[in-house]
Enzyme design. Sequence first.
Site, PDB file in Angstrom:
ATOM      1  N   LYS A  47       0.848  -1.204   0.000  1.00  0.00           N
ATOM      2  CA  LYS A  47       0.000   0.000   0.000  1.00  0.00           C
ATOM      3  C   LYS A  47       0.884   1.255   0.000  1.00  0.00           C
ATOM      4  O   LYS A  47       0.610   2.225  -0.706  1.00  0.00           O
ATOM      5  CB  LYS A  47      -0.947  -0.022   1.215  1.00  0.00           C
ATOM      6  N   GLN A  91      -4.987  -1.795   9.458  1.00  0.00           N
ATOM      7  CA  GLN A  91      -4.754  -3.094   8.836  1.00  0.00           C
ATOM      8  C   GLN A  91      -5.283  -4.202   9.747  1.00  0.00           C
ATOM      9  O   GLN A  91      -4.942  -4.258  10.924  1.00  0.00           O
ATOM     10  CB  GLN A  91      -3.240  -3.275   8.572  1.00  0.00           C
ATOM     11  N   ASP A 114     -11.433   2.207   3.754  1.00  0.00           N
ATOM     12  CA  ASP A 114     -11.782   0.801   3.533  1.00  0.00           C
ATOM     13  C   ASP A 114     -13.292   0.595   3.372  1.00  0.00           C
ATOM     14  O   ASP A 114     -13.728  -0.476   2.983  1.00  0.00           O
ATOM     15  CB  ASP A 114     -11.297  -0.055   4.715  1.00  0.00           C
TER      16      ASP A 114
END
Length: 282
Positions: A47, A91, A114
């Site tokens: 990322k 994460q 997200d």
Amino acid sequence: MILDGKVVASARKEELKKVLQEFPKQLHLAVILVGNHPASRSYVASKERACHEVGIDSQVIRLDEGITTGELKEVIISLNRDERVDGILVQTPLPDHINEQEILETIDPSKDVDCFHPYNVGRLFLGQPIVQPCTPKGVMEILRYYGIEVSGKKAAVIGRSNIVGKPMAALLLQANATVTICHSRTQNLAEEVKQADIVVAAVGKPRMITQEMIKPGAIVIDVGINRVDDPTTDKGYRLVGDVDFEGVKEVASAITPVPGGVGLMTVAELLWNTYTLARCRS
Ligand code: NAD
């Protein structure tokens, strides 16, 4: 036909780079990594690289495995308040002692890259999303890139997780597919999958979707990323999908490989979500 995630992801990133040249603000993505989970570390690194590629500032906040839910919430709250920060990503998986849902709900929905916050999930299911979850959005972008018609088609999504299966079904439904969601309690999985013109596998079981389960000519999208032992490689393992690629490619009209398929799209769509949220907040 192989649906090449590398090609589509790179086209999506190029498109974003151009858009960002016209955007007045330097984008900033904050990524929180708790502990030392090897797969998480590698996802976070990819990322970071992708942000760098398109010119988004990324900041990885590495936190000790022993952090409490309360302490982690404090970190998120300060990022929520920080005007520089456009997107916040925690994460997962988080260590077992942390309340993951509480953490995801602490992220300001307007910085939720997200799309895991209940507000954004609700909007998604109402058909009014601001952003869409990165992996299912990546799948839709692959279909769009290759001109695959979704409207009116029968789609089977295998897996009903909040991260992939459920939002995937919502996006296919929004694109006017007739959607069946299969899961661990589905009876006659093969029978359900065989009806589908578009199959999306998101289970986490190596090569469980086999040739006999696929209708000839179907489109097969493999979201699964599984490590299987392979002593012939340096790392001692290799990545395979949930689909038995070799067998299924003989009957499907199009298929995504693993690696080189959906995984690359997830990261590309994360970059787009950072931009979309920044634009909405500006
Ligand atoms: P999960 O474990 O949360 O969910 C798995 C789902 O599979 C569950 O809903 C369960 O009901 C279903 N399932 C389990 N056994 C089944 C069976 N025998 N038949 C039918 N359904 C069954 O997993 P997840 O987070 O949704 O991830 C699924 C896979 O996708 C994993 O391999 C993961 O690594 C991968 N993944 C890839 C990306 C990407 O970027 N490509 C992103 C997220 C997840």
